[in-house]
Enzyme design. Structure first.
Site, short mmCIF file in Angstrom:
data_model
loop_
_atom_site.label_atom_id
_atom_site.label_comp_id
_atom_site.label_asym_id
_atom_site.label_seq_id
_atom_site.Cartn_x
_atom_site.Cartn_y
_atom_site.Cartn_z
N PRO A 89 0.78 -1.39 0.04
CA PRO A 89 -0.10 0.11 0.38
C PRO A 89 0.85 1.17 0.00
O PRO A 89 0.36 2.30 -0.33
CB PRO A 89 -1.04 -0.34 1.24
CG PRO A 89 -0.42 -1.26 1.90
CD PRO A 89 1.23 -1.93 0.73
N GLU A 116 2.10 -8.21 7.99
CA GLU A 116 1.95 -6.56 8.30
C GLU A 116 2.84 -6.36 7.49
O GLU A 116 2.47 -5.07 7.07
CB GLU A 116 2.26 -6.46 9.81
CG GLU A 116 1.25 -6.51 11.07
CD GLU A 116 -0.31 -5.11 10.34
OE1 GLU A 116 -0.08 -4.44 10.09
OE2 GLU A 116 -1.10 -6.04 9.89
N ARG A 154 -4.59 -7.73 -20.67
CA ARG A 154 -6.12 -7.64 -21.92
C ARG A 154 -5.20 -6.15 -22.77
O ARG A 154 -5.78 -6.40 -23.48
CB ARG A 154 -6.52 -6.85 -21.47
CG ARG A 154 -6.92 -5.92 -20.17
CD ARG A 154 -7.40 -5.73 -19.43
NE ARG A 154 -9.61 -5.67 -19.97
CZ ARG A 154 -9.45 -4.69 -20.99
NH1 ARG A 154 -9.41 -3.61 -21.23
NH2 ARG A 154 -10.68 -4.78 -21.29
N ASP A 169 -11.64 1.46 -23.85
CA ASP A 169 -12.06 1.47 -22.39
C ASP A 169 -11.81 2.27 -22.09
O ASP A 169 -11.37 3.32 -22.10
CB ASP A 169 -10.39 0.11 -21.71
CG ASP A 169 -10.75 -1.00 -21.99
OD1 ASP A 169 -11.88 -1.87 -23.27
OD2 ASP A 169 -10.14 -1.97 -21.92
N1 ADE Z 1 -0.97 -4.64 0.27
C1 ADE Z 1 -1.73 -4.67 0.87
N2 ADE Z 1 -2.43 -3.68 0.46
C2 ADE Z 1 -2.32 -3.53 -0.86
C3 ADE Z 1 -3.01 -1.98 -1.88
N3 ADE Z 1 -3.51 -1.43 -1.32
N4 ADE Z 1 -2.13 -2.73 -3.06
C4 ADE Z 1 -1.25 -3.44 -3.29
N5 ADE Z 1 -0.86 -3.88 -2.37
C5 ADE Z 1 -1.02 -4.47 -1.25
#
Ligand code: ADE
Length: 253
Positions: A89, A116, A154, A169
């Site tokens: 993230p 985590e 794709r 798209d």
């Molecule tokens: N791992 C956990 N959440 C994630 C996300 N939003 N994007 C990529 N990998 C992740």
């Protein structure tokens, strides 16, 4: 294009990859997807892939050695030339231009984190790119890896039936896509817009472009700056904006 996915739960990823367009693209040799489990690169009796964090705190952290060993063994001599993507993230947010850029590589490695987090040395010394699929936190990188493989596949020549299947798209041209209709022409009293059944291809193309602009303005105005619009489209967009604000526009007379 070859994808090497490093995951502790390959069985969860496998089912999706075998289905539909991704399954067919593999069967036709357009893509190859290999799943690798870092657990197979551990050396202790318990096949340990995680450990407690230095400095304390609740959650486990993925150990660096099984991930490094797995990626190095699988990529071999190609280690410096194949992008190693860590799903996290904290990464760059994935979008269509990034998908198009990655589609140019012959091979990609995708490393899925679990727990985590992943030991920081994986980020620093193994990953060449970190990607997030959005500002929310999942329990692992598997769904993000699938999303990325899907979006890239794709775009590859021959994957979608029609030669320019992906060209229309949403996001392909920096705009959201126009609405689609199929038969019946009337369903529960809701009719298909007349222009689509008119047979006038010029008018249909104009209507679709206008719908695309209208939708993008209403739903994702942040995308509008990126698209290359013609002068006529700019005027249309200005008119749509004025309508949205309830102001009369010059061209309304
Ligand atoms: N791992 C956990 N959440 C994630 C996300 N939003 N994007 C990529 N990998 C992740």
């Amino acid at each position: 294009m070859q994808f090497d996915v490093f995951t502790l739960i390959p069985e969860a990823v496998q089912a999706y990859l075998a289905s539909s367009i991704l399954g067919r693209a593999q069967a036709r040799g357009l893509i190859r997807i290999r799943l690798h489990n870092p657990r197979d690169y551990t050396h202790d009796r318990h096949r340990t892939t995680d450990d407690v964090p230095y400095g304390g705190g609740g959650s486990m952290v993925m150990k660096p050695e099984p991930i490094f060993e797995a990626v190095e063994a699988v990529l071999g001599d190609e280690i410096g030339s194949v992008p190693v993507i860590l799903l996290t993230p904290q990464g760059r947010v994935f979008d269509q231009p990034l998908a198009a850029g990655l589609a140019a590589y012959p091979r990609l490695a995708l490393v899925c984190g679990r727990y985590e987090g992943v030991d920081e040395r994986v980020r620093q010394h193994l990953a060449s790119l970190e990607i997030s699929i959005g500002d929310y936190v999942l329990t692992g990188g598997e769904i993000p890896a699938l999303a990325i493989i899907d979006a890239i596949t794709r775009l590859l020549p021959g994957v979608l039936g029609d030669a320019d299947g992906a060209a229309d798209d949403s996001h392909a041209a920096g705009l959201l896509e126009y609405p689609h209709y199929t038969r019946p022409a009337e369903f529960r009293g809701w009719a298909v817009p007349d222009v689509l059944t008119s047979g006038d291809h010029g008018k249909i193309a104009g209507w679709r472009r206008e719908q695309s602009l209208r939708r993008t303005l209403e739903r994702r105005p942040d995308l509008l700056g990126r698209d290359e619009l013609t002068a006529a489209e700019r005027r249309l967009l200005d008119r749509l904006k004025e309508q949205a604000l309830g102001k009369p526009s010059e061209s309304d007379g």
